[in-house]
Design an enzyme around this catalytic site. Structure first.
Site, PDB file in Angstrom:
ATOM      1  N   GLU A  76       0.847  -1.154  -0.027  1.00  0.00           N
ATOM      2  CA  GLU A  76       0.041  -0.124   0.105  1.00  0.00           C
ATOM      3  C   GLU A  76       0.838   1.207   0.067  1.00  0.00           C
ATOM      4  OE1 GLU A  76      -2.580  -0.239   3.401  1.00  0.00           O
ATOM      5  OE2 GLU A  76      -1.036   0.045   4.743  1.00  0.00           O
ATOM      6  N   ILE A  77       0.367   2.333  -0.736  1.00  0.00           N
ATOM      7  CA  ILE A  77       1.118   3.507  -0.833  1.00  0.00           C
ATOM      8  C   ILE A  77       0.049   4.633  -0.443  1.00  0.00           C
ATOM      9  CG2 ILE A  77       2.065   5.333  -2.250  1.00  0.00           C
ATOM     10  CD1 ILE A  77       3.361   3.220  -4.175  1.00  0.00           C
TER      11      ILE A  77
END
Length: 461
Positions: free
Chosen positions: A349-350
């Site tokens: 996840e960013i």
């Protein structure tokens, strides 16, 4: 000796020899004009450049140059043109501007390597609008974050090497490592040697990796025993529960992350399949995104039996946190009555750290934590992050990275377009792509977000 002696000789063989010599002499004298033939001099003195036809000019850049080609060009032995026009099954070298053809891949429509690079991705050109070097845009306040044990070092350095080669060697972002124990010197030395940015190492506070005071330890133990009997994955693990609670409510509070606005979560034993030639952090910031993912999947219902009911109670008590134009229809098929188990896989996840730091998420996590669901059930950080993003954010703040090519465990995201895989040097097999499989939530995401599916998607569902 005078010739008359031969003719007057009494020995017959000498007479015959004289006749032969005379005949040869006469023949040579009568044919002496051959040595004066001008053609013989032309052949022996003409330079090679005049006897061997020169190759035609390579890739004439204008019609005038093409018309200047020799009229008898069809009689000239052809030589290969410059590499950009070489036969498509010929590999000359690994220069990125000299690409061999791949079976089934259409020719690029670009007319030059520079134009090809500009067309590579909209994101890359957006990041380089004020710079001639698209791979070195202005950096944002971002870092990689990894939660790992010392025993996972050699699985982790493979992930680091992969991320550095595919992305971070171009951008040199920092890397924060967190552990519930002290890192060994070997761990620090090896990871520091591999990371192109700064490395930071932190120990998790004990209160963030232990049972809260309000947890009934006996009840928690019974839960683990029952889940083990049911063969629920990680059902009997204490450390897994501490990890899920930490990733849900505490990693973003660690002091080492105070200087950053963005993070990219990286775990041991992951793979990035494709070259990433643009700054993913900056893309998120420039396009006003908050949460980005690569794989969506259904959660195991037995691990979160009361999570949705608890969430509905929180929303009922705090309706002000429900965002307009939220993404509720991605996580619920009946307008919020039940949870359909879809979530974003959080091992990649960013995201913007300020979302987790905000009031809505802080209160949501604290509300969940007080119920004990991390220990009395087996709540994961992935569904909690996903539910929060779907409810507390407008859906246009969520971004699907379809170009990363990501693998963790048995699930793979692989770009389906063959030309894209070729241009970005992807090493994944599209047959393994999980995006549109039955257990994935990819089809629902595209439909509810109003996105057009890749034209190849039906082949790989």
């Amino acid at each position: 000796m005078k010739p008359s002696i031969f003719y007057s000789s009494r020995q017959p063989y000498l007479k015959y020899l004289a006749i032969i010599l005379t005949t040869i002499t006469i023949y040579v004298l009568t044919h002496s004009s051959y040595s004066a033939d001008p053609n013989i001099n032309d052949v022996t003195t003409k330079p090679i450049s005049e006897t061997v036809p020169q190759p035609p000019p390579q890739s004439p850049s204008s019609p005038e140059q093409q018309q200047q080609q020799p009229a008898n060009q069809d009689q000239i032995v052809k030589v290969p043109e410059e590499l950009k026009n070489k036969p498509q099954d010929l590999v000359v070298d690994n220069n990125k501007d000299q690409k061999p053809a791949v079976s089934g891949v259409p020719k690029s429509s670009s007319s030059s390597p520079q134009q090809q690079e500009k067309q590579d991705t909209k994101k890359e050109s957006e990041n380089s609008s004020s710079s001639k070097d698209p791979v070195k845009p202005e950096k944002v306040k971002a870092t990689f974050v990894t939660l790992a044990r010392n025993s996972e070092l050699y699985d982790l350095i493979k992930s680091i090497r992969n991320v550095e080669d595919r992305f971070n060697r171009k951008f040199n972002y920092d890397w924060v490592f967190l552990n519930d124990d002290d890192f060994t010197q070997e761990f620090k030395d090896l990871t520091t040697a591999l990371v192109s940015g700064k490395t930071k190492y932190g120990k998790i506070p004990k209160e963030h990796w232990s049972y809260p005071d309000w947890i009934d330890l006996k009840r928690a133990e019974e839960t683990r025993k029952n889940m083990k009997l049911q063969k629920i994955i990680y059902g009997d693990s204490e450390s897994y529960r501490h990890m899920c609670r930490f990733e849900s409510g505490f990693f973003w509070r660690h002091p080492l992350l105070d200087d950053y606005d963005w993070y990219w979560r990286v775990e041991p034993s992951i793979d990035i399949h494709c070259d990433l030639n643009y700054d993913l952090f900056k893309y998120m910031e420039d396009n006003n995104k908050v949460y980005g993912f690569t794989i969506s999947i259904h959660e195991f219902r037995a691990t979160i039996p009361t999570l949705w009911d608890t969430t509905k109670k929180f929303i009922k008590e705090n309706p002000q946190y429900l965002a307009e134009n939220n993404f509720m229809d991605f996580i619920s098929d009946d307008k919020g009555e039940t949870y359909n188990l879809c979530h974003f896989w959080s091992n990649f996840e960013i995201a913007n750290l300020n979302f987790w730091r905000g009031e809505a998420y802080r209160k949501y996590f604290d509300y969940l934590d007080q119920t004990g669901g991390f220990f009395y059930e087996r709540w994961g950080d992935a569904p909690i992050h996903s539910i929060a993003a779907a409810l507390f954010l407008p859906k246009d703040k969520i971004h699907y990275f379809d170009d990363v090519g990501y693998k963790h465990s048995v699930y793979t995201q692989c770009p389906l377009n063959p030309q894209f895989r070729y241009e970005h040097k992807c090493h994944c097999n599209p047959d393994n792509d999980f995006t549109f499989r039955g257990y994935s939530c990819g089809k629902k995401y595209f439909e509810k977000m109003g996105l057009q599916k890749p034209k190849e998607w039906e082949k790989y569902q």
